[in-house]
Design a protein around this motif. Structure first.
Motif, mmCIF file in Angstrom:
data_model
loop_
_atom_site.group_PDB
_atom_site.id
_atom_site.type_symbol
_atom_site.label_atom_id
_atom_site.label_comp_id
_atom_site.label_asym_id
_atom_site.label_seq_id
_atom_site.Cartn_x
_atom_site.Cartn_y
_atom_site.Cartn_z
ATOM 1 N N CYS A 102 -3.030 -2.176 9.559
ATOM 2 C CA CYS A 102 -3.418 -0.873 8.992
ATOM 3 C C CYS A 102 -1.809 -0.167 8.735
ATOM 4 C CB CYS A 102 -4.100 0.032 9.796
ATOM 5 S SG CYS A 102 -4.348 1.852 9.286
ATOM 6 N N ARG B 106 1.562 4.172 -3.254
ATOM 7 C CA ARG B 106 1.160 5.534 -2.982
ATOM 8 C C ARG B 106 2.618 6.506 -3.273
ATOM 9 N NH1 ARG B 106 -2.437 2.827 -0.777
ATOM 10 N NH2 ARG B 106 -4.521 3.648 -0.475
ATOM 11 N N CYS C 135 -7.353 2.010 2.067
ATOM 12 C CA CYS C 135 -6.719 0.798 1.119
ATOM 13 C C CYS C 135 -7.356 -0.457 1.062
ATOM 14 C CB CYS C 135 -5.399 0.599 1.685
ATOM 15 S SG CYS C 135 -5.115 0.140 3.543
ATOM 16 N N ASN C 136 -8.190 -0.629 1.907
ATOM 17 C CA ASN C 136 -9.174 -1.793 2.128
ATOM 18 C C ASN C 136 -8.428 -3.214 2.943
ATOM 19 O OD1 ASN C 136 -11.413 -2.348 1.030
ATOM 20 N ND2 ASN C 136 -10.876 -3.893 -0.354
ATOM 21 N N SER C 137 -7.349 -2.763 3.529
ATOM 22 C CA SER C 137 -6.488 -3.646 4.167
ATOM 23 C C SER C 137 -7.064 -4.337 5.109
ATOM 24 C CB SER C 137 -5.089 -3.123 4.633
ATOM 25 O OG SER C 137 -4.387 -3.946 5.566
ATOM 26 N N ARG D 87 -6.231 -8.859 -5.841
ATOM 27 C CA ARG D 87 -7.267 -8.692 -4.886
ATOM 28 C C ARG D 87 -8.469 -8.655 -5.634
ATOM 29 N NH1 ARG D 87 -5.813 -3.622 -1.866
ATOM 30 N NH2 ARG D 87 -7.063 -4.368 0.201
ATOM 31 N N ASP E 136 -9.909 -6.598 4.033
ATOM 32 C CA ASP E 136 -9.528 -8.194 3.631
ATOM 33 C C ASP E 136 -8.890 -8.882 4.937
ATOM 34 O OD1 ASP E 136 -9.788 -7.301 1.235
ATOM 35 O OD2 ASP E 136 -7.984 -6.826 0.593
ATOM 36 N N TYR F 265 0.806 -1.335 0.017
ATOM 37 C CA TYR F 265 0.047 -0.169 0.252
ATOM 38 C C TYR F 265 0.742 1.367 -0.101
ATOM 39 C CZ TYR F 265 -3.158 -3.508 1.450
ATOM 40 O OH TYR F 265 -3.964 -4.706 1.638
#
Lengths: 122, 359, 127
Positions: C55, B63, C79-81, B158, C84, B59
């Motif tokens: 996170c 970014r 971020c959807n982490s 995903r 999931d 993530y």
């Protein structure tokens, strides 16, 4: 998965200029120069490429060692060498454009090099 | 000898919303030397790798850049997969390719718009961005994010795209292709644009190669470096030829990007036709131990992520070498001997992305 | 060399409807997958703390003693982490973006989940 063969050669500091010159003569282009801090020593990788053949030279230095600049052979190397100096505090000798620590202006001196004192962390 | 003066260009400049500073040494109206400096927005992403688990760093890696975020994520995942010897399912590789090419389309359209703006063609800027919006819509519909897609993960992707959606995407691309033809015709044929771009900021083939130019900057000068030819993701199974021009001026770089738009559409269409069924991810256990230089082709050129792990959940080093960093030396060479009024156009012609250069 | 290459496109744009949405009078575009903001089903959360650990932006804070789940919307990178990795799937992604705010702050949600008591000691728990 397409594994690319990546040959890394560890060399002595003194051999660096000679080996880089050889790569230059053979027509390799400079891909990148990077620095990694491992414990107290710094590992510097010089990566070259020719027709998607990836070659890598590695020198290991201490924080006080002066590294000779390769910008004589590869004019564009100044961005990496200045970056290395500004982030890790590696002294590079004989850069064609020496920003003297002003290429990347950071609020903490050499942020990736010396351990940052606890109190100064954001 | 004429008197030399120094004009500062940036970090705030109307043509470039990103902070690069150039000290232009002028003799009359002629630039004799340009000295770049960056570092206004250094964020220290590379240091963050020591504080985040390698699975979450995806993530963060994404970014790095707001335009080619997907490809940053993809490159990082590829590196970890390489170190850990993970076999990624075919379908995931194809999906990655599709999203990469959508990123390229959107990035090139964004650039074409900004480039039009830099030589004062506002209307064309709006038109380029209107088409870009349709690309972004597809991105949002398939991944959930317009700009930060976040659909890549270590071991696969995903999200899956179902067959119905793929068919619709393919149909949409046909109509987008028509609009693009109209748009690129303006860029490539219009007399005033040609006049503005021809023979401006010439970079010779030798200079481009030895200074390490990447992506469209190199290909505009006749250096056929396209990392997609190494066959990462599903590129090895698709048929394409990189766009190469030999003039080395701003017009050639513009032409390369215009042609790449159609290459991208073609690649997506091929991928949609060939995509196999199957799972989209595999479970990854353990921690990376080893190092790898992973390379991919961003819209701006060759991207290198260097990853080094020591067998724990935290990597020792992640180094992101973005294409703009390597395009700075060629830019400096291009600026030597140009007119002051051409500087904004030349700076934009390398498609600078300073924020991602500074990580 | 061509002249008026742009004329056709320009004319068509003049005569057609605007490409933009008249936001805020018309609602902004949304898709089914749009990542807007994270919501929680407080009656299902088992306070395991996985979301907090996973996170990347460290926006989530779970307090096990007070049974609260709090999120800093300005830190969250959507971020959807967490969604999931949630083992009981009590987190959801809402397609609506969060409303603009003028000051920093956190959303605190009290977890109402009660651990189901086993049949054997049910009477004891009720008593």
């Amino acid at each position: 998965m397409t594994t690319e063969e990546q040959l890394t050669t560890s060399i002595e500091l003194g051999q660096l200029i000679g080996r880089v010159e050889k790569f230059k003569k053979e027509g390799y282009r400079l891909v990148q120069v990077n620095c990694t801090k491992i414990g107290e020593v710094y590992e510097i990788n010089y990566s070259f490429d020719k027709d998607f053949v990836f070659r890598n030279l590695r020198i290991t230095v201490t924080g006080e060692t002066e590294v000779p600049s390769i910008s004589g052979m590869y004019w564009g190397a100044f961005v990496y060498e200045n970056e290395m100096h500004d982030l890790f505090g590696i002294q590079v000798k004989g850069m064609n454009i020496d920003f003297k620590g002003n290429f990347i202006r950071t609020s903490i001196r050499y942020p990736f090099g010396a351990a940052i004192p606890k109190g100064e962390q954001p | 000898m004429t008197k030399q003066i120094i004009i500062p260009f940036g970090p705030q400049h109307p043509v470039l919303p990103e902070p690069i500073h150039l000290d232009l040494v002028l003799e009359d109206e002629m630039v004799v030397e340009a000295i770049p400096s960056i570092g206004y927005i250094h964020r220290g992403f590379e240091k963050l790798v020591e504080k985040r688990e390698f699975t979450e760093y995806v993530y963060v890696a994404e970014r790095t850049c707001g335009i080619c975020s997907f490809i940053h994520g993809l490159t990082y995942c590829q590196g970890i997969e390489e170190i850990m010897k993970v076999e990624v399912p075919e379908r995931a590789l194809y999906l990655r390719t599709i999203w990469s090419e959508y990123s390229r389309l959107h990035s090139h359209l964004l650039w074409l718009g900004l480039f039009a703006d830099s030589f004062g063609f506002e209307n064309l800027f709006m038109n380029a961005w209107r088409i870009r919006e349709r690309i972004l819509d597809v991105m949002e519909q398939t991944t959930g994010g317009r700009v930060i897609q976040g659909s890549c993960k270590i071991g696969g992707v995903r999200r899956d795209i179902n067959g119905e959606k793929l068919a619709q995407m393919s149909k949409d691309l046909d109509s987008i292709q028509q609009e693009l033809e109209e748009l690129t015709n303006v860029f490539l044929r219009d007399a005033s644009i040609k006049h503005r771009l021809k023979n401006v900021g010439v970079l010779s083939r030798d200079d481009a190669y030895s200074l390490g130019a990447a992506g469209p900057t190199a290909r505009g000068s006749g250096v056929a470096i396209d990392l997609r030819k190494t066959g990462y993701a599903a590129y090895g199974k698709l048929n394409f030829q990189p766009a190469v021009e030999s003039d080395g001026d701003c017009y050639a770089r513009c032409m390369v990007r215009c042609r790449e738009l159609f290459t991208s559409i073609d690649l997506i269409q091929q991928a949609i036709r060939k995509i196999p069924d199957g799972p989209t991810d595999v479970k990854v256990t353990g921690a990376p131990d080893g190092e790898y230089f992973t390379r991919s082709e961003q819209p701006r050129g060759e991207l290198v992520h260097y990853l080094k792990g020591n067998g724990t959940k935290f990597l020792v080093r992640s180094r992101i070498r973005t294409p703009t960093l390597t395009n700075i030396p060629p830019l400096v060479k291009m600026l030597q001997g140009c007119e002051l009024a051409d500087v904004p156009v030349i700076v934009l012609s390398i498609d600078p992305c300073i924020s991602c250069t500074e990580r | 060399m061509a002249f008026f290459e742009m004329a056709k496109t320009a004319l068509r744009t003049v005569l057609s409807r605007p490409a933009t949405i008249r936001y805020p009078f018309e609602p902004a575009k949304k898709t089914l997958l749009t990542r807007g903001h994270v919501t929680i089903d407080e009656s299902k959360c088992i306070s395991c703390g996985t979301c907090q650990r996973k996170c990347p932006a460290q926006a989530i804070l779970l307090n096990k003693e007070e049974k609260t789940w709090q999120i800093d919307r300005l830190r969250c990178v959507v971020c959807n982490s967490c969604i999931d990795t949630c083992p009981v799937k009590c987190l959801f992604m809402d397609t609506q973006y969060t409303a603009p705010v003028v000051s920093r702050g956190v959303d605190i949600i009290t977890i109402t989940y009660v651990k189901p008591v086993k049949a054997a000691d049910k009477g004891e728990a009720q008593g």
